[in-house]
Design a protein around this motif. Sequence first.
Motif, PDB file in Angstrom:
ATOM      1  N   GLY A 291       0.798  -1.222   0.000  1.00 27.59           N
ATOM      2  CA  GLY A 291       0.000   0.000   0.000  1.00 27.59           C
ATOM      3  C   GLY A 291       0.830   1.272   0.000  1.00 27.59           C
ATOM      4  N   ASP A 292       2.127   1.146   0.235  1.00 30.94           N
ATOM      5  CA  ASP A 292       2.990   2.338   0.302  1.00 30.94           C
ATOM      6  C   ASP A 292       3.063   3.061  -1.048  1.00 30.94           C
ATOM      7  OD1 ASP A 292       3.650   2.240   2.937  1.00 30.94           O
ATOM      8  OD2 ASP A 292       5.636   1.314   2.658  1.00 30.94           O
ATOM      9  N   PRO A 293       2.913   4.394  -1.037  1.00 29.58           N
ATOM     10  CA  PRO A 293       3.148   5.175  -2.250  1.00 29.58           C
ATOM     11  C   PRO A 293       4.651   5.278  -2.467  1.00 29.58           C
ATOM     12  CG  PRO A 293       1.921   6.430  -0.583  1.00 29.58           C
ATOM     13  CD  PRO A 293       2.505   5.242   0.098  1.00 29.58           C
ATOM     14  N   ILE A 294       5.099   4.956  -3.677  1.00 29.21           N
ATOM     15  CA  ILE A 294       6.536   4.798  -3.875  1.00 29.21           C
ATOM     16  C   ILE A 294       6.999   5.386  -5.200  1.00 29.21           C
ATOM     17  CG2 ILE A 294       6.296   2.497  -4.952  1.00 29.21           C
ATOM     18  CD1 ILE A 294       8.711   1.574  -3.325  1.00 29.21           C
ATOM     19  N   VAL A 295       8.196   5.953  -5.178  1.00 29.53           N
ATOM     20  CA  VAL A 295       8.854   6.376  -6.414  1.00 29.53           C
ATOM     21  C   VAL A 295      10.046   5.448  -6.588  1.00 29.53           C
ATOM     22  CG1 VAL A 295      10.154   8.193  -7.588  1.00 29.53           C
ATOM     23  CG2 VAL A 295       8.147   8.791  -6.214  1.00 29.53           C
ATOM     24  N   VAL A 296      10.138   4.823  -7.770  1.00 26.62           N
ATOM     25  CA  VAL A 296      11.246   3.916  -8.054  1.00 26.62           C
ATOM     26  C   VAL A 296      11.916   4.384  -9.341  1.00 26.62           C
ATOM     27  CG1 VAL A 296      11.943   1.516  -8.358  1.00 26.62           C
ATOM     28  CG2 VAL A 296       9.859   2.046  -7.063  1.00 26.62           C
ATOM     29  N   GLY A 297      13.129   4.866  -9.233  1.00 26.14           N
ATOM     30  CA  GLY A 297      13.812   5.403 -10.418  1.00 26.14           C
ATOM     31  C   GLY A 297      12.981   6.514 -11.024  1.00 26.14           C
ATOM     32  N   ASN A 298      12.570   6.309 -12.269  1.00 32.21           N
ATOM     33  CA  ASN A 298      11.768   7.342 -12.931  1.00 32.21           C
ATOM     34  C   ASN A 298      10.305   6.954 -13.033  1.00 32.21           C
ATOM     35  OD1 ASN A 298      14.104   8.851 -13.317  1.00 32.21           O
ATOM     36  ND2 ASN A 298      14.574   7.699 -15.181  1.00 32.21           N
ATOM     37  N   THR A 299       9.905   5.992 -12.229  1.00 30.12           N
ATOM     38  CA  THR A 299       8.497   5.611 -12.240  1.00 30.12           C
ATOM     39  C   THR A 299       7.954   5.634 -10.811  1.00 30.12           C
ATOM     40  OG1 THR A 299       6.891   3.983 -13.032  1.00 30.12           O
ATOM     41  CG2 THR A 299       8.966   3.111 -12.172  1.00 30.12           C
ATOM     42  N   PHE A 300       6.672   5.391 -10.673  1.00 28.39           N
ATOM     43  CA  PHE A 300       6.064   5.449  -9.342  1.00 28.39           C
ATOM     44  C   PHE A 300       4.861   4.509  -9.298  1.00 28.39           C
ATOM     45  CE2 PHE A 300       2.123   7.749 -10.208  1.00 28.39           C
ATOM     46  CZ  PHE A 300       2.371   8.196 -11.493  1.00 28.39           C
ATOM     47  N   GLY A 301       4.244   4.455  -8.149  1.00 28.49           N
ATOM     48  CA  GLY A 301       3.059   3.624  -8.001  1.00 28.49           C
ATOM     49  C   GLY A 301       2.760   3.415  -6.536  1.00 28.49           C
ATOM     50  N   ARG A 302       2.019   2.355  -6.276  1.00 27.30           N
ATOM     51  CA  ARG A 302       1.679   2.001  -4.923  1.00 27.30           C
ATOM     52  C   ARG A 302       2.006   0.519  -4.803  1.00 27.30           C
ATOM     53  NH1 ARG A 302      -1.655   3.658  -0.666  1.00 27.30           N
ATOM     54  NH2 ARG A 302      -2.456   5.641  -1.346  1.00 27.30           N
ATOM     55  N   VAL A 303       2.657   0.101  -3.745  1.00 28.31           N
ATOM     56  CA  VAL A 303       3.027  -1.309  -3.620  1.00 28.31           C
ATOM     57  C   VAL A 303       1.745  -2.138  -3.547  1.00 28.31           C
ATOM     58  CG1 VAL A 303       4.247  -3.026  -2.234  1.00 28.31           C
ATOM     59  CG2 VAL A 303       5.150  -0.690  -2.403  1.00 28.31           C
ATOM     60  N   ARG A 304       1.462  -2.890  -4.608  1.00 28.51           N
ATOM     61  CA  ARG A 304       0.216  -3.652  -4.664  1.00 28.51           C
ATOM     62  C   ARG A 304       0.372  -4.975  -3.902  1.00 28.51           C
ATOM     63  NH1 ARG A 304      -0.781  -5.560 -10.199  1.00 28.51           N
ATOM     64  NH2 ARG A 304      -0.531  -3.381 -10.769  1.00 28.51           N
ATOM     65  N   ALA A 305       1.421  -5.726  -4.263  1.00 31.10           N
ATOM     66  CA  ALA A 305       1.663  -6.992  -3.564  1.00 31.10           C
ATOM     67  C   ALA A 305       3.157  -7.163  -3.364  1.00 31.10           C
ATOM     68  CB  ALA A 305       1.102  -8.148  -4.373  1.00 31.10           C
ATOM     69  N   MET A 306       3.512  -7.868  -2.283  1.00 33.47           N
ATOM     70  CA  MET A 306       4.924  -8.134  -2.015  1.00 33.47           C
ATOM     71  C   MET A 306       5.112  -9.626  -1.807  1.00 33.47           C
ATOM     72  SD  MET A 306       6.844  -5.374   0.317  1.00 33.47           S
ATOM     73  CE  MET A 306       5.849  -5.405   1.770  1.00 33.47           C
ATOM     74  N   VAL A 307       6.182 -10.153  -2.412  1.00 35.94           N
ATOM     75  CA  VAL A 307       6.500 -11.572  -2.279  1.00 35.94           C
ATOM     76  C   VAL A 307       7.946 -11.665  -1.812  1.00 35.94           C
ATOM     77  CG1 VAL A 307       6.857 -13.699  -3.590  1.00 35.94           C
ATOM     78  CG2 VAL A 307       4.876 -12.265  -4.086  1.00 35.94           C
ATOM     79  N   ASN A 308       8.222 -12.549  -0.843  1.00 37.53           N
ATOM     80  CA  ASN A 308       9.609 -12.677  -0.391  1.00 37.53           C
ATOM     81  C   ASN A 308      10.351 -13.731  -1.209  1.00 37.53           C
ATOM     82  OD1 ASN A 308       8.902 -15.169   0.627  1.00 37.53           O
ATOM     83  ND2 ASN A 308       9.035 -14.575   2.781  1.00 37.53           N
ATOM     84  N   ASP A 309      11.607 -14.018  -0.814  1.00 37.29           N
ATOM     85  CA  ASP A 309      12.438 -14.934  -1.595  1.00 37.29           C
ATOM     86  C   ASP A 309      11.967 -16.380  -1.507  1.00 37.29           C
ATOM     87  OD1 ASP A 309      13.079 -14.893   1.080  1.00 37.29           O
ATOM     88  OD2 ASP A 309      15.201 -15.336   0.757  1.00 37.29           O
ATOM     89  N   LEU A 310      11.025 -16.659  -0.601  1.00 35.84           N
ATOM     90  CA  LEU A 310      10.485 -18.014  -0.508  1.00 35.84           C
ATOM     91  C   LEU A 310       9.180 -18.129  -1.281  1.00 35.84           C
ATOM     92  CD1 LEU A 310      11.153 -18.648   3.275  1.00 35.84           C
ATOM     93  CD2 LEU A 310      12.326 -19.723   1.360  1.00 35.84           C
ATOM     94  N   GLY A 311       8.847 -17.065  -1.984  1.00 38.65           N
ATOM     95  CA  GLY A 311       7.628 -17.093  -2.777  1.00 38.65           C
ATOM     96  C   GLY A 311       6.375 -16.840  -1.968  1.00 38.65           C
ATOM     97  N   ARG A 312       6.549 -16.397  -0.729  1.00 39.52           N
ATOM     98  CA  ARG A 312       5.381 -16.148   0.117  1.00 39.52           C
ATOM     99  C   ARG A 312       4.994 -14.683   0.091  1.00 39.52           C
ATOM    100  NH1 ARG A 312       5.518 -18.524   5.893  1.00 39.52           N
ATOM    101  NH2 ARG A 312       3.684 -19.720   5.325  1.00 39.52           N
ATOM    102  N   ARG A 313       3.709 -14.462   0.181  1.00 43.66           N
ATOM    103  CA  ARG A 313       3.222 -13.090   0.245  1.00 43.66           C
ATOM    104  C   ARG A 313       3.547 -12.513   1.610  1.00 43.66           C
ATOM    105  NH1 ARG A 313      -1.286 -10.380  -2.739  1.00 43.66           N
ATOM    106  NH2 ARG A 313      -1.140 -11.313  -4.791  1.00 43.66           N
ATOM    107  N   VAL A 314       4.061 -11.311   1.614  1.00 38.73           N
ATOM    108  CA  VAL A 314       4.340 -10.642   2.885  1.00 38.73           C
ATOM    109  C   VAL A 314       3.721  -9.253   2.862  1.00 38.73           C
ATOM    110  CG1 VAL A 314       6.446 -11.883   3.521  1.00 38.73           C
ATOM    111  CG2 VAL A 314       6.615  -9.933   1.990  1.00 38.73           C
ATOM    112  N   LYS A 315       3.495  -8.716   4.048  1.00 33.18           N
ATOM    113  CA  LYS A 315       2.868  -7.398   4.146  1.00 33.18           C
ATOM    114  C   LYS A 315       3.903  -6.312   4.373  1.00 33.18           C
ATOM    115  CE  LYS A 315      -1.931  -7.879   5.052  1.00 33.18           C
ATOM    116  NZ  LYS A 315      -2.261  -9.286   5.317  1.00 33.18           N
ATOM    117  N   GLU A 316       5.051  -6.709   4.930  1.00 38.82           N
ATOM    118  CA  GLU A 316       6.088  -5.712   5.148  1.00 38.82           C
ATOM    119  C   GLU A 316       7.483  -6.304   5.006  1.00 38.82           C
ATOM    120  OE1 GLU A 316       4.906  -4.260   9.062  1.00 38.82           O
ATOM    121  OE2 GLU A 316       6.468  -5.549   9.922  1.00 38.82           O
ATOM    122  N   ALA A 317       8.428  -5.434   4.740  1.00 44.89           N
ATOM    123  CA  ALA A 317       9.824  -5.843   4.578  1.00 44.89           C
ATOM    124  C   ALA A 317      10.708  -4.861   5.332  1.00 44.89           C
ATOM    125  CB  ALA A 317      10.196  -5.871   3.100  1.00 44.89           C
TER     126      ALA A 317
END
Length: 371
Positions: free
Chosen positions: A284-310
């Motif tokens: 849900g975080d509003p984010i600027v990444v390089g020259n683009t932006f958006g809102r973090v829709r979904a996050m997946v960790n290195d084990l392929g699991r959905r996570v809510k925060e990092a």
Amino acid sequence: YESLTVAELAKKLNREPSEIIKKLFMLGVMATINQSLDKDAIELVCADYGVEVEEEVRIDKTDLNVYFEEEDPEEALVERPPVVTIMGHVDHGKTTTLDAIRHTRVTEAEAGGITQHIGAYQVDINGKKITFLDTPGHEAFTTMRARGAQITDIVVIVVAADDGVMPQTVEAINHAKAANVPIIVAVNKIDKPTANPDRVMQELTEYGLIPEDWGGDTIFVPISALKGEGIDQLLEMILLVAEVSELKANPNRRAIGTVIEARLDKGRGSVATLLVQNGTLRVGDPIVVGNTFGRVRAMVNDLGRRVKEATPATPVEITGLHEVPQAGDRFVVFEDEKTAREIGEARAQMALQASRAQKSRLTLDNLFEQM
Ligand code: GDP
Ligand code: MG
């Protein structure tokens, strides 16, 4: 100051607003208490009081590097995992070492997740985590550094004991030294009959990497990545060096970090692996990444699991960006979507202009070449 109201100025000068209004009137400026004053008016009043106006340095909000320079209060800092890059000459065993380390994680089966390749992974050793960048290769390291991103805390240089120091070994040493990052040497392939670890150590002394036994301070770990030997010791040594480095971060702030890799996925759109370097990144975080932006829709960790925060030093794959950023791009989370959009769009615009300028320059150059 770009502009201040009469009330704000009065407060800064430690005077009553009415006095300021009177002064302004005498100076020929009619003003009410909530009126904003321009720079000239402010300077006029201050000069009258004999106060010098210090021009506030205006920070460029569109420059993402600015957010990396913000310092955290000492008491907000907590220990964070080290971020490790593995380098070395081709065929000396970088990939095999990364695989061997990956296999030491017990969490995989327990977590019930599927290991997926997201460009980085974490291992957990008795409750202490280590983050490995999964892109061995000097290019990735150099690209990141060239773009101003310093994400590695420790470099492990893999040297095959049957081959010794080679050109890319030296290159790796130089990269690590230029970045001022501590080096651990993994002397690999010790299972081979032709292995000669002593020779490797001897050769490396020429580059200032001297083992502790010989009076130096470089840690050497003999390993066989293929057989999984020495991997535990290597991990222990990484934790030891990390402890000495006192790596810290503030999990209680908006996240900042760097893009490890990014691609366009048919179904999910822009997919980017981010390494959180400070703060906590949340869905849900509003984010600027390089020259683009958006809102973090979904996050997946290195084990392929959905996570809510990092938290700091955690790699995660995110969706929700409008465009695909580039590896080495920095990201910053903002307080609201409007700000993220404004900054993201301004950056995209600037990048477009820069590339147009570059292109027209190129055509001009071509023109001159042909003349
Ligand atoms: P990279 O180019 O540095 O990533 O090297 P790789 O990990 O791809 O390894 C190159 C070759 O060396 C492969 O055939 C590996 O199986 C082999 N290799 C890697 N580590 C070891 C080791 O510890 N012992 C032996 N005998 N072979 C190894
Ligand atoms: Mg490889």
